[in-house]
Design an enzyme around this catalytic site. Structure first.
Site, PDB file in Angstrom:
ATOM      1  N   GLY A   1       0.871  -1.189   0.000  1.00 30.44           N
ATOM      2  CA  GLY A   1       0.000   0.000   0.000  1.00 30.44           C
ATOM      3  C   GLY A   1       0.894   1.221   0.000  1.00 30.44           C
TER       4      GLY A   1
ATOM      5  N   CYS B   1       3.282   5.497  -2.577  1.00 31.00           N
ATOM      6  CA  CYS B   1       4.284   5.411  -3.651  1.00 31.00           C
ATOM      7  C   CYS B   1       4.116   4.219  -4.575  1.00 31.00           C
ATOM      8  CB  CYS B   1       5.673   5.423  -3.044  1.00 31.00           C
ATOM      9  SG  CYS B   1       6.009   6.971  -2.243  1.00 31.00           S
TER      10      CYS B   1
HETATM   11  C1  UDX Z   1       8.720   3.043  -0.869  1.00 36.78           C
HETATM   12  C2  UDX Z   1      10.179   2.811  -1.267  1.00 36.78           C
HETATM   13  O1  UDX Z   1      10.743   1.822  -0.413  1.00 36.78           O
HETATM   14  C3  UDX Z   1      10.966   4.119  -1.112  1.00 36.78           C
HETATM   15  O2  UDX Z   1      12.291   3.918  -1.541  1.00 36.78           O
HETATM   16  C4  UDX Z   1      10.295   5.183  -1.990  1.00 36.78           C
HETATM   17  O3  UDX Z   1      10.984   6.421  -1.901  1.00 36.78           O
HETATM   18  C5  UDX Z   1       8.853   5.371  -1.560  1.00 36.78           C
HETATM   19  O4  UDX Z   1       8.149   4.127  -1.645  1.00 36.78           O
HETATM   20  P1  UDX Z   1       7.310   3.206   1.335  1.00 36.78           P
HETATM   21  O5  UDX Z   1       6.143   3.213   0.381  1.00 36.78           O
HETATM   22  O6  UDX Z   1       7.361   4.190   2.425  1.00 36.78           O
HETATM   23  O7  UDX Z   1       8.703   3.390   0.486  1.00 36.78           O
HETATM   24  O8  UDX Z   1       7.312   1.790   2.027  1.00 36.78           O
HETATM   25  P2  UDX Z   1       8.106   0.408   1.865  1.00 36.78           P
HETATM   26  O9  UDX Z   1       8.780   0.139   3.120  1.00 36.78           O
HETATM   27  O10 UDX Z   1       8.880   0.387   0.615  1.00 36.78           O
HETATM   28  O11 UDX Z   1       6.887  -0.642   1.707  1.00 36.78           O
HETATM   29  C6  UDX Z   1       5.965  -0.450   0.665  1.00 36.78           C
HETATM   30  C7  UDX Z   1       4.873  -1.481   0.812  1.00 36.78           C
HETATM   31  O12 UDX Z   1       5.356  -2.785   0.470  1.00 36.78           O
HETATM   32  C8  UDX Z   1       4.289  -1.600   2.220  1.00 36.78           C
HETATM   33  O13 UDX Z   1       2.883  -1.704   2.130  1.00 36.78           O
HETATM   34  C9  UDX Z   1       4.871  -2.909   2.738  1.00 36.78           C
HETATM   35  O14 UDX Z   1       3.979  -3.557   3.639  1.00 36.78           O
HETATM   36  C10 UDX Z   1       4.990  -3.720   1.469  1.00 36.78           C
HETATM   37  N1  UDX Z   1       6.032  -4.741   1.527  1.00 36.78           N
HETATM   38  C11 UDX Z   1       7.334  -4.355   1.593  1.00 36.78           C
HETATM   39  C12 UDX Z   1       5.668  -6.086   1.464  1.00 36.78           C
HETATM   40  O15 UDX Z   1       4.490  -6.415   1.413  1.00 36.78           O
HETATM   41  N2  UDX Z   1       6.643  -7.035   1.459  1.00 36.78           N
HETATM   42  C13 UDX Z   1       7.965  -6.690   1.532  1.00 36.78           C
HETATM   43  O16 UDX Z   1       8.809  -7.591   1.543  1.00 36.78           O
HETATM   44  C14 UDX Z   1       8.320  -5.315   1.613  1.00 36.78           C
END
Ligand code: UDX
Length: 431
Positions: free
Chosen positions: A258, A261
């Site tokens: 979610g 980004c």
């Molecule tokens: C992301 C990018 O990581 C960052 O570099 C960019 O600048 C902005 O978008 P963010 O959206 O804050 O950052 O969160 P992130 O930690 O990347 O996780 C994104 C989503 O992926 C979250 O909903 C998280 O739950 C999900 N996720 C992440 C997974 O479901 N599995 C994973 O292994 C990693």
């Protein structure tokens, strides 16, 4: 350097505070007077660990100021950064560049300098820097020579300050002068810098987020194969991640990604591909798998609860799209709660900092305490892997619940342990 940052949302505010922390003179600009009033008092409008302290410290030190709107003040600065929102356009998924355009126009109309650097910080479609340059020329009667650059952010919510100060790399795009100004701006940060043209810099951001979202959706698709074959996705992806060419990160199965980004950037790069009549199937797949993953989770809820969800009390732990943030944009919790309400369930929710009152108002119960949420519940759904849930007193949970069933959307518990305690337990891609 003196930096004028337009747009103090998640990205602009972290950038303004951290640049001031690095010793620059920074003014953060926004059109929202309430936000500016709060910031001038050192109050941080977003939940971001460590940010409020840096804001307060740099206001005290006189390095960080805030103002409403763009005006002649801009002529006291060396650079303007455009960090305004670029929300997804409902019509075609492309980024809406209205605020970027307005900001460029106001900068041009107020700038009286001979030379001026303008840098795009917001996540934008490839080629936006060119549009900014054209717009600056059109609206600037004084013939300032504008040097336009692109410096996309790579901050993760919940880690934004540490990501700013210790980035894997700093992305620097634009003409020579803009590149030089950005290298100077970040000279105190010891990290690799990729210096390229503006289009490539804009694309690095979109491509990186797409690749990360691709890993998440690929893992979630593989987790479904584990569900139907009895393999364990955690062991599978641990083994996959040991391949040094793949690496272990972003291979965690769950209820889907979610945030502001991944959903926006995957749709943005898809719409760019579509715009140039290129095949969009890989982008479609990542987006579709992520949307389907919520339904896959809901199917598990349906299967574990007796007969129907109608009038059953269901507890939901976790509303934010991920831990350590209050951001619920595109969070899986929104889709899951909508489905629960459609099925006629009575929903109680708890999240340490986030809430979804604006969306669901009185239709669900926001509890002050995670154990209150599970009181007389017939199932507990875990949607965000907050540390506090991992440390929960499951004995207390079991006693409070009417029926001890857990559907773990983030695989935070050990199936053997919770089943031994008497819970019926299902998770994502694990037997
Ligand atoms: C992301 C990018 O990581 C960052 O570099 C960019 O600048 C902005 O978008 P963010 O959206 O804050 O950052 O969160 P992130 O930690 O990347 O996780 C994104 C989503 O992926 C979250 O909903 C998280 O739950 C999900 N996720 C992440 C997974 O479901 N599995 C994973 O292994 C990693």
């Amino acid at each position: 350097m003196k930096i004028f940052i337009v747009g103090v949302g998640y990205v602009g505010l972290v950038t303004a505070a951290c640049l001031a922390e690095l010793g620059h003179q920074v003014t953060g600009v926004d059109i929202d007077p309430d936000k500016i009033k709060k910031l001038e008092k050192g109050e941080c409008p977003i939940y971001e660990p460590g940010l409020e302290e840096i804001i307060k410290k740099n206001i005290q030190a006189g390095r960080l100021k805030f103002q409403i709107g763009i005006n002649e003040e801009i002529n006291k600065f060396d650079m303007a950064m455009i960090a305004v929102g670029t929300p997804e356009r409902e019509s075609d998924g492309r980024a809406d560049l209205f605020y970027v355009g307005e900001t460029a126009r106001h900068i041009a109309q107020n700038c009286r300098k001979k030379d001026f650097v303008v840098v795009g910080k917001s996540t934008v479609p490839i080629g936006t820097a060119t549009q900014i340059r054209e717009s600056l020329a059109v609206y600037n009667p004084r013939k300032t020579t504008f040097h336009v650059g692109s410096n996309p952010e790579t901050l993760r919510e919940g880690n934004a300050v540490s990501d700013f100060m210790n980035p894997d790399r700093i992305i620097i795009g634009g003409d020579k002068k803009a590149q030089e100004a950005l290298l100077k701006l970040y000279e105190k940060i010891d990290s690799p810098k990729i210096v390229t043209n503006a289009r490539s810099a804009e694309m690095i951001k979109l491509a990186a987020n797409f690749m990360l979202a691709l890993r998440v959706s690929a893992t979630n698709m593989l987790s479904r194969i584990c569900d139907v074959t009895g393999a364990d996705i955690e062991a599978v992806m641990e083994g996959v991640g040991m391949d040094k060419r793949i690496g272990p990160k972003f291979l965690k199965a769950g209820v889907g990604y979610g945030g502001s980004c991944f959903p926006k950037d995957t749709k943005s790069i898809r719409s760019i591909s579509d715009h140039y009549r290129l095949d969009t199937s890989i982008f479609d797949a990542v987006i579709e798998i992520n949307s389907e993953q919520r339904k896959w989770f809901c199917q598990k809820v349906d299967e574990i609860t007796l007969f129907t969800l109608k009038n059953k009390k269901i507890a939901v732990w976790g509303l934010a799209f991920k831990p350590d943030t209050d951001d619920t944009r595109e969070a899986p919790s929104i889709d899951v709660i909508k489905w629960l309400l459609e099925e006629g369930a009575e929903v109680s929710v708890f999240d340490p900092v986030a809430n979804v009152k604006k969306i669901f108002s009185k239709k669900i119960k926001h509890c002050r305490d995670m154990y209150e949420a599970v009181d007389k519940a017939e199932a507990l759904l875990i949607l965000t892997e907050w540390e506090v849930f991992k440390q929960a007193d499951l004995k207390k949970v079991k006693e409070a619940m009417l029926v001890p069933k857990i559907v773990d959307g983030r695989n935070i518990y050990d199936p053997k342990v919770v089943r031994k305690m008497g819970f019926e337990y299902v998770s994502m891609g694990r037997p």
